[in-house]
Design an enzyme around this catalytic site. Structure first.
Site, short mmCIF file in Angstrom:
data_model
loop_
_atom_site.label_atom_id
_atom_site.label_comp_id
_atom_site.label_asym_id
_atom_site.label_seq_id
_atom_site.Cartn_x
_atom_site.Cartn_y
_atom_site.Cartn_z
N ASP A 21 5.28 -0.53 -8.08
CA ASP A 21 4.50 -0.07 -6.73
C ASP A 21 4.33 1.28 -6.86
O ASP A 21 5.56 2.32 -7.42
CB ASP A 21 5.70 -0.37 -5.52
CG ASP A 21 5.16 0.47 -4.33
OD1 ASP A 21 5.75 -0.07 -3.10
OD2 ASP A 21 4.71 1.44 -4.18
N ILE A 22 3.52 2.28 -7.02
CA ILE A 22 2.87 3.39 -7.68
C ILE A 22 3.98 5.04 -6.41
O ILE A 22 4.21 5.20 -6.92
CB ILE A 22 1.18 3.91 -7.34
CG1 ILE A 22 0.75 4.99 -8.46
CG2 ILE A 22 1.43 4.18 -5.90
CD1 ILE A 22 -0.15 5.50 -8.23
N ASP A 45 -3.60 2.62 -0.70
CA ASP A 45 -3.82 3.90 0.64
C ASP A 45 -3.13 3.72 1.83
O ASP A 45 -1.89 4.59 1.86
CB ASP A 45 -4.97 3.66 0.81
CG ASP A 45 -5.44 5.24 1.68
OD1 ASP A 45 -6.71 5.29 2.58
OD2 ASP A 45 -4.60 6.41 1.46
N THR A 129 -10.95 -1.88 -7.49
CA THR A 129 -10.74 -3.40 -7.94
C THR A 129 -10.48 -3.87 -6.91
O THR A 129 -9.37 -5.25 -7.12
CB THR A 129 -9.61 -3.32 -9.01
OG1 THR A 129 -7.92 -2.68 -9.12
CG2 THR A 129 -10.15 -2.32 -10.86
N GLY A 130 -9.38 -3.31 -5.70
CA GLY A 130 -8.98 -4.26 -4.85
C GLY A 130 -10.15 -4.25 -3.48
O GLY A 130 -11.24 -5.15 -3.73
N1 APR Z 1 1.26 0.46 -5.51
C1 APR Z 1 -0.18 0.91 -6.70
N2 APR Z 1 -0.89 -0.48 -6.58
C2 APR Z 1 -1.42 -0.36 -5.70
C3 APR Z 1 -1.00 -0.72 -4.10
C4 APR Z 1 0.70 0.02 -5.02
N3 APR Z 1 1.74 0.11 -3.72
N4 APR Z 1 -1.33 -1.14 -3.56
C5 APR Z 1 -2.09 -1.87 -3.94
N5 APR Z 1 -2.53 -1.81 -5.17
C6 APR Z 1 -3.28 -1.74 -5.96
C7 APR Z 1 -4.37 -2.88 -6.37
O1 APR Z 1 -3.68 -3.83 -6.07
C8 APR Z 1 -5.84 -2.58 -6.42
O2 APR Z 1 -5.08 -2.67 -7.68
O3 APR Z 1 -4.49 -0.81 -6.05
C9 APR Z 1 -5.48 -0.75 -6.39
C10 APR Z 1 -6.40 -0.82 -5.64
O4 APR Z 1 -6.80 -1.28 -4.91
P1 APR Z 1 -7.12 -0.80 -2.96
O5 APR Z 1 -5.98 -0.65 -2.60
O6 APR Z 1 -7.73 -1.99 -1.91
O7 APR Z 1 -8.21 0.04 -3.66
P2 APR Z 1 -9.75 0.03 -3.54
O8 APR Z 1 -10.16 -1.44 -4.26
O9 APR Z 1 -9.98 1.20 -3.74
O10 APR Z 1 -10.50 0.29 -1.78
C11 APR Z 1 -10.27 1.58 -1.12
O11 APR Z 1 -9.41 0.43 0.45
O12 APR Z 1 -7.13 0.73 1.30
C12 APR Z 1 -8.77 0.48 1.77
O13 APR Z 1 -8.65 2.86 2.85
C13 APR Z 1 -9.32 2.33 1.51
O14 APR Z 1 -10.96 1.87 2.27
C14 APR Z 1 -10.09 2.37 1.22
C15 APR Z 1 -10.55 1.25 0.17
#
Ligand code: APR
Length: 185
Positions: A21-22, A45, A129-130
Site C-alpha cells: 500500500d503506497i 486517490d 491501470t485501475g
Molecule cells: N497503494 C498502491 N496502489 C494502489 C492503492 C494503494 N493504496 N490503491 C489502489 N492502487 C492501485 C490500483 O490497484 C491500480 O493498480 O493504483 C493503480 C491505479 O489505479 P486507480 O487508483 O484506479 O487510478 P487510475 O486508474 O489512474 O484512475 C484514476 O481513479 O481514484 C480515481 O480520482 C481518481 O478519477 C481518478 C481515477
C-alpha cells in the site's frame, strides 16, 4: 510481501518493485493517480486522501485542478511521505488517442517536480491501470522506460519504487524486468 530490487548494488540508484500500500511508504514523495479536479476520488486517490487527512484536500482546493499528463506537488500531511505528487493519467480508450504519450508525460512531470524539490526517493502506483483501465503490460513498459531515463538523468535520485497493489501489476513489471534483464541503472 516480496521485494525485488532490479539493481542489487546498494550504493547505486535503485529501481524496485514492491507489493504494498503506497500510503505506508516513507519516501520523500509518493505519487497519486488523481483526476483533473485534484479533489479526491476512489482507488489510490481515495486511499491517499484518507491517510493524509483533510488538510490535503484543503491544499488541493487551492491548485485549480491539473490537466491530464501534468503533475502538481503538495505536502504529505499525516502520511509518512513528506510530499505527494499528484498526476492525472489518461483514460484508456483504444491506444489511438495519445494515451501512451500522456502516460509517459505523467512520469516525466513527476520526476521533474522531484528534481525541482531535490527529492531523492519516490514511489509510484501503476498510474491509469485501475479505474482508467490502461492495459497493465503497456503501462508497465512506459513506467519502466521513464524510470530508467530519470535515474540516468538525475543523479540525485537514489530510489524509485513502483508499488503493485495487485498480482497482475506485479506480474507486468516482473515479466518486463526478466525480459529486459541487464537493463539496470
Ligand atoms: N497503494 C498502491 N496502489 C494502489 C492503492 C494503494 N493504496 N490503491 C489502489 N492502487 C492501485 C490500483 O490497484 C491500480 O493498480 O493504483 C493503480 C491505479 O489505479 P486507480 O487508483 O484506479 O487510478 P487510475 O486508474 O489512474 O484512475 C484514476 O481513479 O481514484 C480515481 O480520482 C481518481 O478519477 C481518478 C481515477
Amino acid at each position: 510481501m516480496s521485494l525485488v530490487s532490479v539493481n542489487a548494488h546498494s550504493h547505486a540508484p535503485r529501481l524496485e518493485f514492491s507489493r504494498n500500500d503506497i500510503t505506508i511508504l516513507a519516501h520523500d514523495a509518493i505519487v497519486n493517480a488523481a483526476n483533473n479536479s485534484l479533489l479526491g476520488g476512489g482507488g489510490v486517490d481515495g486511499a491517499i486522501h484518507r491517510a493524509a487527512g483533510p488538510e490535503l484536500l484543503a491544499e488541493c482546493q487551492t491548485l485549480g485542478g491539473c490537466p491530464t499528463g501534468e503533475a502538481r506537488i503538495t505536502r504529505g500531511y499525516s502520511l509518512p511521505a513528506r510530499f505527494i505528487i499528484h498526476t492525472v493519467g489518461p483514460i484508456w480508450r483504444d491506444g489511438r488517442h495519445g494515451e501512451a504519450n500522456l502516460l509517459a508525460s505523467c512520469y516525466r512531470n513527476c520526476f521533474r517536480l522531484a528534481r525541482e524539490h531535490n527529492l531523492q526517493t519516490i514511489a509510484f502506483p501503476a498510474i491509469s491501470t485501475g479505474i482508467y483501465a490502461y492495459p497493465k503490460q503497456e503501462a508497465a513498459a512506459i513506467a519502466l522506460e521513464q524510470c530508467e531515463l530519470a535515474l540516468r538523468e538525475n543523479r540525485a535520485l537514489r530510489l524509485v519504487t513502483l508499488t503493485c497493489f495487485n498480482e497482475d501489476t506485479w506480474q507486468a513489471y516482473a515479466s518486463l524486468t526478466k525480459s529486459r534483464a541487464g537493463v539496470l541503472i
